[in-house]
Design an enzyme around this catalytic site. Structure first.
Site, short mmCIF file in Angstrom:
data_model
loop_
_atom_site.label_atom_id
_atom_site.label_comp_id
_atom_site.label_asym_id
_atom_site.label_seq_id
_atom_site.Cartn_x
_atom_site.Cartn_y
_atom_site.Cartn_z
N GLU A 1 -8.90 -5.32 -4.61
CA GLU A 1 -8.36 -4.36 -3.64
C GLU A 1 -9.44 -3.46 -3.03
OE1 GLU A 1 -5.07 -4.02 -2.80
OE2 GLU A 1 -3.89 -4.80 -4.47
N HIS B 1 -7.62 -5.50 -0.36
CA HIS B 1 -6.40 -4.79 -0.04
C HIS B 1 -5.82 -5.30 1.29
CE1 HIS B 1 -3.67 -1.43 -0.51
NE2 HIS B 1 -3.98 -0.93 0.66
N SER C 1 0.84 -1.19 0.00
CA SER C 1 0.00 0.00 0.00
C SER C 1 0.88 1.25 0.00
CB SER C 1 -0.97 -0.04 1.19
OG SER C 1 -1.97 0.93 1.08
#
Length: 486
Positions: free
Chosen positions: A308, A404, A185
């Site tokens: 995600e 995610h 991320s």
């Protein structure tokens, strides 16, 4: 059992359990306080012995929770106050000449900690790798554009941490010439930025998880974020150093609730509103998007998860979509929203309007940046590898999917040892086997530069699927619609 290691500043005391020695929260730079709060990182000032048996302070930040989700294993508990939070934690099996992995945590550049339970390095050390996990400045101290202060201070912290690793990791059994950086991320975006902008010689390889090199803000975009903070705080940006950490953290939390439009001077918001801070194209560390300046001699692995955006859809539920609302949302990302929606529908990327928007958003923020990073690096002499994580969580009636952050319990091989809360990762034969496979790929890449599947090349742009249906594939035709779109 206590273990002592001597490094450049003195002696650090760690704790050995089952053959793995953990050293927690060793300062790699001076405490960023006073005049140093918005300055470049400086060398650490401690000497003598440092007790590294317990985790220390974390960067100023709000709570590590998303609404309705428990992600403590990845985001940690939030702010643990204390000045010495520019720190590195090390897990080692001892010995010498071992490959080194340095992890950069995520958290939208405003939260997270390298000492979160999900980032423990025991499994890596067990498999002969020295694992280092770092903290860096977040939010306003780390990334806000402030007149008179250097930009990208949090990234310079990461570089200082890598320099500390270069100088000290041999004392922990690591090989300073065989360092791999990896992050997820915001950490993945950081890794791509470091591949483009860090001094040579600090690392040999890089793994970018759910990040990419297309997310840097222009200076006008960063200035728009600062202007919003100025309006909220009622203090000129030049005087932010006089504002307490408590008030700056509260201002960042407020900013997260605002629909700030970062489409400035015709440049789209590279993070689709999911984050307000990030690397800044300032002509110093970055002359442009990192994807255009990737170091040719660094071996790169880059990838993303199949679903995600589902994490945000569960955490931040929106009103039901109709066709007009979907078209409007996609029009902010692409000049031909009808063609995009039809292409994703035809590719089977969603059975509902909400699923279509999630698939499109997943590609815009994560999938296409991974593709572009792989394409940009594939012609270089150092190898390029690409993956897509496809195992889907059963949590929230399956709505999380391969969301995610979900790959992290598998990368760190913690599905059996850490409670991952809302991610819904069961401890069973399937997840343990997949964790063994994925973790081994990261170990192999750190050791040899080959994760165990074919290289991504211009002639053979293969993507390794990491999930219940392993194998290699190529991108679907819907992704071609993003060519030339910024």
């Amino acid at each position: 059992m206590d273990r002592l290691v001597r490094i450049d500043r003195g002696t650090v005391r760690g704790d050995e359990v089952d053959g793995v020695v953990a050293f927690k929260s060793i300062p790699y730079a001076a405490a960023p306080v006073g005049a140093g709060r918005f300055a470049l990182p400086q060398p650490p000032t401690w000497s003598g012995e440092w007790d590294a048996r317990q985790s220390g302070p974390t960067a100023p930040q709000a709570s590590g929770r998303l609404p309705g989700l428990n992600l403590t294993s990845l985001l940690d508990v939030g702010w643990v106050a204390g000045p010495d939070y520019l720190s590195a934690s090390v897990w080692t099996p001892g010995g010498g000449g071992l490959p080194v992995l340095v992890f950069v945590h995520g958290g939208a550049f405003v939260g997270g900690s390298g000492t979160a339970s999900g980032y423990g390095g025991t499994a890596f050390a067990r498999d002969g790798v020295v694992l280092v996990s770092i903290n860096y400045r977040l939010g306003v101290p780390g990334f806000a554009a402030i007149p008179g202060a250097p930009n990208n201070r949090g990234l310079y912290d990461q570089i200082a941490a890598l320099q500390w690793v270069r100088e000290n990791i041999a004392a922990f059994g690591g090989d300073p010439d065989n360092v791999t950086i990896f992050g997820e991320s915001a950490g993945g975006i950081s890794v791509a930025t470091l591949v483009a902008g860090a001094p040579e010689g600090l690392f040999r390889r890089a793994i970018c998880e759910s990040g990419g090199g297309s997310h840097a803000l222009t200076e006008p975009q960063a200035a728009a974020v600062t202007a919003a903070l100025v309006g909220h705080l009622g203090v000129p940006a030049e005087d932010f150093a006089e504002v307490s950490d408590v008030d700056l953290v509260a201002a960042v939390a407020w900013l997260g609730t605002q629909r700030l439009d970062l489409r400035v001077d015709g440049v789209a918001d590279p993070l689709m509103g999911l984050a307000k801070f990030g690397p800044v194209i300032d002509g110093d560390l970055l002359d442009g998007q990192p994807v255009g300046a990737l170091a040719p001699g660094v071996e790169v692995m880059v990838g993303n998860n199949a679903d995600e955006i589902n994490l945000y859809a569960v955490a931040l539920p929106a009103p039901p979509l109709d066709a007009d609302a979907l078209r409007l949302a996609v029009s902010r990302l692409h000049p031909d929203p009808d063609a995009v929606v039809e292409a994703y529908r035809s590719a089977g990327r969603g059975g509902t309007l909400a699923e279509l928007l999630a698939a499109i958003g997943t590609d815009y923020v994560f999938g296409i940046p991974a593709l572009r990073m792989a394409d940009a690096h594939a012609a270089q002499p150092a190898g390029t590898w690409r993956y897509e994580f496809t195992w889907r969580s059963p949590a929230y009636e399956g709505r999380l999917g391969a969301c995610h952050g979900l790959e992290l319990p598998f990368v760190f091989d913690t599905v059996s040892t850490v409670d991952h809360g809302s991610l819904g990762v069961p401890d069973n034969d399937e997840t343990r086997a997949l964790a063994t496979e994925i973790h081994a790929a990261w170990v192999a890449f750190a050791l040899t530069g080959d994760p165990g599947w074919p290289r991504y090349t211009p002639a053979d742009p293969v993507v390794r699927r990491l999930g219940p249906d392993p194998g290699t594939a190529v991108d679907g035709p819907e992704r071609s619609l993003w060519s030339g779109i910024r």
